[in-house]
Design a protein around this motif. Structure first.
Motif, PDB file in Angstrom:
ATOM      1  N   LYS A 118     128.615  17.478  45.307  1.00 43.70           N
ATOM      2  CA  LYS A 118     128.086  18.833  45.507  1.00 43.70           C
ATOM      3  C   LYS A 118     129.109  19.711  46.226  1.00 43.70           C
ATOM      4  CE  LYS A 118     123.254  17.339  45.865  1.00 43.70           C
ATOM      5  NZ  LYS A 118     122.136  17.103  46.787  1.00 43.70           N
ATOM      6  N   GLU A 119     129.745  19.134  47.240  1.00 43.06           N
ATOM      7  CA  GLU A 119     130.741  19.903  48.009  1.00 43.06           C
ATOM      8  C   GLU A 119     131.953  20.265  47.143  1.00 43.06           C
ATOM      9  OE1 GLU A 119     130.388  21.193  51.013  1.00 43.06           O
ATOM     10  OE2 GLU A 119     128.352  20.383  50.989  1.00 43.06           O
ATOM     11  N   ILE A 120     132.334  19.324  46.286  1.00 43.07           N
ATOM     12  CA  ILE A 120     133.477  19.611  45.395  1.00 43.07           C
ATOM     13  C   ILE A 120     133.097  20.756  44.445  1.00 43.07           C
ATOM     14  CG2 ILE A 120     135.046  18.672  43.648  1.00 43.07           C
ATOM     15  CD1 ILE A 120     134.397  15.861  44.878  1.00 43.07           C
ATOM     16  N   MET A 121     131.863  20.704  43.937  1.00 42.27           N
ATOM     17  CA  MET A 121     131.415  21.781  43.027  1.00 42.27           C
ATOM     18  C   MET A 121     131.428  23.139  43.741  1.00 42.27           C
ATOM     19  SD  MET A 121     130.747  21.750  39.852  1.00 42.27           S
ATOM     20  CE  MET A 121     130.573  20.632  38.474  1.00 42.27           C
ATOM     21  N   ILE A 122     130.990  23.148  44.987  1.00 38.65           N
ATOM     22  CA  ILE A 122     131.028  24.404  45.754  1.00 38.65           C
ATOM     23  C   ILE A 122     132.479  24.874  45.878  1.00 38.65           C
ATOM     24  CG2 ILE A 122     130.623  25.461  48.028  1.00 38.65           C
ATOM     25  CD1 ILE A 122     128.166  23.567  48.298  1.00 38.65           C
ATOM     26  N   GLY A 123     133.370  23.916  46.146  1.00 38.78           N
ATOM     27  CA  GLY A 123     134.797  24.244  46.264  1.00 38.78           C
ATOM     28  C   GLY A 123     135.358  24.814  44.969  1.00 38.78           C
ATOM     29  N   ILE A 124     134.958  24.227  43.852  1.00 40.93           N
ATOM     30  CA  ILE A 124     135.416  24.749  42.554  1.00 40.93           C
ATOM     31  C   ILE A 124     134.848  26.155  42.339  1.00 40.93           C
ATOM     32  CG2 ILE A 124     135.251  24.431  40.045  1.00 40.93           C
ATOM     33  CD1 ILE A 124     135.435  21.416  40.526  1.00 40.93           C
ATOM     34  N   GLY A 125     133.600  26.347  42.784  1.00 42.62           N
ATOM     35  CA  GLY A 125     133.000  27.686  42.705  1.00 42.62           C
ATOM     36  C   GLY A 125     133.818  28.706  43.481  1.00 42.62           C
ATOM     37  N   HIS A 126     134.264  28.320  44.683  1.00 47.87           N
ATOM     38  CA  HIS A 126     135.124  29.226  45.479  1.00 47.87           C
ATOM     39  C   HIS A 126     136.408  29.542  44.719  1.00 47.87           C
ATOM     40  CE1 HIS A 126     133.084  27.716  49.425  1.00 47.87           C
ATOM     41  NE2 HIS A 126     132.526  28.829  48.991  1.00 47.87           N
ATOM     42  N   PHE A 127     136.993  28.490  44.135  1.00 49.84           N
ATOM     43  CA  PHE A 127     138.260  28.658  43.410  1.00 49.84           C
ATOM     44  C   PHE A 127     138.075  29.644  42.245  1.00 49.84           C
ATOM     45  CE2 PHE A 127     141.591  27.626  40.424  1.00 49.84           C
ATOM     46  CZ  PHE A 127     142.684  27.335  41.225  1.00 49.84           C
ATOM     47  N   LEU A 128     137.003  29.432  41.471  1.00 47.88           N
ATOM     48  CA  LEU A 128     136.740  30.315  40.330  1.00 47.88           C
ATOM     49  C   LEU A 128     136.367  31.723  40.807  1.00 47.88           C
ATOM     50  CD1 LEU A 128     134.748  27.733  38.181  1.00 47.88           C
ATOM     51  CD2 LEU A 128     136.930  28.763  37.529  1.00 47.88           C
ATOM     52  N   GLY A 129     135.629  31.784  41.921  1.00 50.31           N
ATOM     53  CA  GLY A 129     135.254  33.087  42.493  1.00 50.31           C
ATOM     54  C   GLY A 129     136.477  33.879  42.925  1.00 50.31           C
ATOM     55  N   ASP A 130     137.476  33.168  43.461  1.00 53.20           N
ATOM     56  CA  ASP A 130     138.718  33.855  43.863  1.00 53.20           C
ATOM     57  C   ASP A 130     139.445  34.440  42.648  1.00 53.20           C
ATOM     58  OD1 ASP A 130     138.210  33.263  46.488  1.00 53.20           O
ATOM     59  OD2 ASP A 130     139.586  31.551  46.607  1.00 53.20           O
ATOM     60  N   ILE A 131     139.404  33.696  41.552  1.00 52.26           N
ATOM     61  CA  ILE A 131     140.021  34.227  40.310  1.00 52.26           C
ATOM     62  C   ILE A 131     139.275  35.497  39.888  1.00 52.26           C
ATOM     63  CG2 ILE A 131     140.415  33.767  37.851  1.00 52.26           C
ATOM     64  CD1 ILE A 131     140.593  30.736  38.660  1.00 52.26           C
ATOM     65  N   LEU A 132     137.950  35.434  39.956  1.00 54.09           N
ATOM     66  CA  LEU A 132     137.142  36.606  39.573  1.00 54.09           C
ATOM     67  C   LEU A 132     137.423  37.785  40.502  1.00 54.09           C
ATOM     68  CD1 LEU A 132     133.804  34.717  38.835  1.00 54.09           C
ATOM     69  CD2 LEU A 132     135.062  36.082  37.173  1.00 54.09           C
ATOM     70  N   ASN A 133     137.599  37.496  41.788  1.00 54.56           N
ATOM     71  CA  ASN A 133     137.880  38.566  42.748  1.00 54.56           C
ATOM     72  C   ASN A 133     139.129  39.349  42.362  1.00 54.56           C
ATOM     73  OD1 ASN A 133     136.030  39.011  44.803  1.00 54.56           O
ATOM     74  ND2 ASN A 133     136.547  37.066  45.780  1.00 54.56           N
ATOM     75  N   ASP A 134     140.107  38.636  41.817  1.00 48.06           N
ATOM     76  CA  ASP A 134     141.343  39.302  41.400  1.00 48.06           C
ATOM     77  C   ASP A 134     141.146  40.128  40.128  1.00 48.06           C
ATOM     78  OD1 ASP A 134     142.700  38.233  43.503  1.00 48.06           O
ATOM     79  OD2 ASP A 134     143.534  36.546  42.369  1.00 48.06           O
ATOM     80  N   LYS A 135     140.140  39.771  39.347  1.00 49.37           N
ATOM     81  CA  LYS A 135     139.942  40.440  38.057  1.00 49.37           C
ATOM     82  C   LYS A 135     138.956  41.606  38.133  1.00 49.37           C
ATOM     83  CE  LYS A 135     140.736  36.986  34.515  1.00 49.37           C
ATOM     84  NZ  LYS A 135     140.908  37.709  33.278  1.00 49.37           N
ATOM     85  N   ILE A 136     137.984  41.485  39.027  1.00 44.79           N
ATOM     86  CA  ILE A 136     136.883  42.452  39.024  1.00 44.79           C
ATOM     87  C   ILE A 136     137.094  43.475  40.132  1.00 44.79           C
ATOM     88  CG2 ILE A 136     134.382  42.722  39.190  1.00 44.79           C
ATOM     89  CD1 ILE A 136     134.108  39.790  38.308  1.00 44.79           C
ATOM     90  N   SER A 137     137.015  44.731  39.764  1.00 42.81           N
ATOM     91  CA  SER A 137     137.181  45.803  40.746  1.00 42.81           C
ATOM     92  C   SER A 137     136.162  45.652  41.876  1.00 42.81           C
ATOM     93  CB  SER A 137     136.979  47.146  40.053  1.00 42.81           C
ATOM     94  OG  SER A 137     136.641  48.131  40.997  1.00 42.81           O
ATOM     95  N   PRO A 138     136.589  45.928  43.116  1.00 42.25           N
ATOM     96  CA  PRO A 138     135.629  45.842  44.231  1.00 42.25           C
ATOM     97  C   PRO A 138     134.456  46.818  44.071  1.00 42.25           C
ATOM     98  CG  PRO A 138     137.881  46.001  45.046  1.00 42.25           C
ATOM     99  CD  PRO A 138     137.952  46.240  43.576  1.00 42.25           C
TER     100      PRO A 138
END
Lengths: 226, 297
Positions: A34-54
């Protein structure tokens, strides 16, 4: 079946490779998984942060099994500089002659979700197109989104084309697939190998699909006030 | 007498052999027939949404016929409509002498061998321009029983539903819902039951199978009035602030701060000893979720 048959995406880094390997390594330890999945979610979320306008308002949609783990990681990351809304679906996914269906039985839609202009569909693994298709169809007519991000740690090599082929061009032209690796092998039960190490329910310590167990993710409990 | 004997007697040996060849070609080509299958699903939904006695209608494919892709029969008035499907905008979909002869032979088979009161032969094409041209080519003396009809082809269910307003309207009626995911799922369930049945099946059997295959049921019961919310459920929900109830495609929807549970309308009243232990909204909602489990197996 081998990790050597895996193709990593342009978003992949040493960190994400290690995270994906850890999913397989800890497939018998749900609490770690579960913790690894949360970590992967953070990783993917960071990619999205770079793509999606604030300025963009983000609706993060997931299945109930993914809501507290992969989707939570994505939401946590995106919420740093975006307005976020949450949608959670309890699908009953089952096979029928000629394919599968995943009717939505229960759902949670956070108040104000209609204002979102970015839809982020999060799933722990994308094998076919059934669940993602159903959940996008349930939302698409209630939204006016500029982009639909389909986000997963691992996808089957044919899933992107399969999903695009299911939708009219005005919808699939909005798709942006964000994944870390593609696998090409499936076993006789249709499960992607090596994928995420098995069936997501068991990997997360669940007995079955949430719709059959009455499982309500904590994120929904908090947002609903249950 | 078989249909082959009839053909041999009325049209000669070569026509009987031609019919055998058509039959054999149909058997070999069953896998590549998504177009006629999608039209068959369209017809099944059309009948199911608009007719009262679904037992009266039989849909079949690849029968011993010169026009053999789909046949829709209505038993009570002894009518048959046969379809030859051509998913092409090229010459393969043209009205030509071969199609003309096959349609003439089939009309005679329907009226004299099957004893139909009404019969028509349809050249089904996936190009609207081709349909118009074909219709113009049909000889005047055949136009009361031969037609060309347009039906779109699309591999994607949702694209097909969106490109065919009649199909969409019929699915909406069958499910009492306009939600795209419901229409998409309903189409796939009907398709699955059609594919899983024998080559000749009545529409009632297909729809009964589709309903049974739907977990939960997404089909409306067209023969009864709207679902009624049970009094015990209304009473219990009224004890909690913020829980609303409504009906949707034959189901009861329980809403609480954006959380929506979908329940079978015939949900049985729980024992009062159980109900009395459910004193918080969360407890009650969790209890209701578990109640849906049985209909999902």
């Amino acid at each position: 079946m081998s990790i050597n048959t895996r193709t990593y995406s342009r978003y992949s880094t040493d960190v994400s490779v290690k995270l994906l390997n850890n999913l397989i390594k800890f497939s018998n330890e749900p609490s770690v998984y579960k913790e690894i999945m949360i970590g992967i979610g953070h990783f993917l979320g960071d990619i999205l942060n770079d793509k999606i306008s604030p300025l963009s308002k983000c609706l993060i949609a997931s299945t109930a099994e993914d809501a507290d783990f992969l989707a939570k990681g994505v939401i946590d990351s995106l919420a740093f500089n975006h307005d976020t809304f949450t949608a959670v679906f309890w699908n009953n996914h089952y096979s029928i002659d000629g394919g599968s269906v995943a009717p939505i039985v229960h759902k949670y839609l956070q108040s104000g979700f209609e204002d979102a202009d970015s839809l982020i569909v999060v799933k722990s693994i994308i094998s076919g197109s059934c669940v993602v298709r159903t959940n996008i169809l349930s939302l698409i007519e209630r939204l006016n989104v500029k982009k639909i991000y389909i986000v997963a740690p691992v996808m089957h090599i044919k899933s992107e084309d399969s999903l695009r082929s299911e939708f009219p061009s005005e919808i699939f032209n909005l798709f942006d697939f964000i994944y870390l690796a593609e696998d090409s092998e499936k076993d006789k039960f249709g499960e992607i190998k090596p994928g995420i190490g098995g069936q997501i329910y068991q990997l997360l310590g669940m007995l079955d699909q949430p719709v059959k167990t009455g499982f309500v993710p904590n994120i929904v409990k908090q947002l609903v006030g249950m | 007498m078989t249909v082959f004997d009839f053909v041999k007697m009325h049209f000669g040996d070569s026509s009987a052999q031609y019919l055998r060849n058509i039959r054999m070609g149909g058997n070999n080509n069953r896998k590549g027939c998504e177009y006629e299958t999608s039209y068959a699903v369209f017809k099944i939904c059309d009948i199911a949404a608009n007719e009262l006695n679904l037992d009266d209608f039989i849909v079949s494919y690849q029968q011993d016929a010169f026009v053999d892709d789909i046949c829709v029969q209505q038993i009570s008035n002894s009518s048959r409509i046969n379809y030859q499907a051509k998913n092409s905008n090229g010459t393969a979909a043209d009205w030509n002498d071969d199609i003309k002869n096959r349609f003439l032979c089939q009309q005679k088979i329907d009226m004299e061998f099957h004893g139909s009161n009404y019969s028509s032969q349809i050249l089904l094409v996936s190009c609207p321009i081709k349909q118009k041209k074909n219709q113009d080519k049909i000889p005047l003396d055949m136009r009361n029983f031969c037609f060309s009809e347009y039906f779109p082809y699309n591999e994607s269910v949702i694209r097909l539903v969106q490109s065919c307003s009649v199909l969409k309207a019929n699915l909406e009626k069958l499910c009492n819902s306009r939600e795209l995911w419901v229409l998409d799922s309903a189409y796939r369930l009907v398709l699955s039951c059609y594919l899983g049945n024998s080559a000749q099946v009545n529409v009632s059997d297909i729809m009964v199978s589709a309903r049974a295959l739907a977990r939960p049921n997404i089909f409306a019961d067209l023969s009864t009035a709207d679902s009624v919310i049970p009094e015990w459920l209304m009473n219990k929900c009224s004890k909690f602030d913020g829980i609303d109830l409504r009906t949707e495609f034959s189901r009861i929807i329980v809403c609480y701060n954006g959380f929506e549970l979908s329940l079978n309308a015939s949900l049985e009243e729980p024992e009062s000893s159980v109900m009395n232990t459910l004193n918080k909204p969360g407890e009650f909602l969790a209890f209701l979720m578990l109640k849906t489990k049985a209909e999902l197996q």
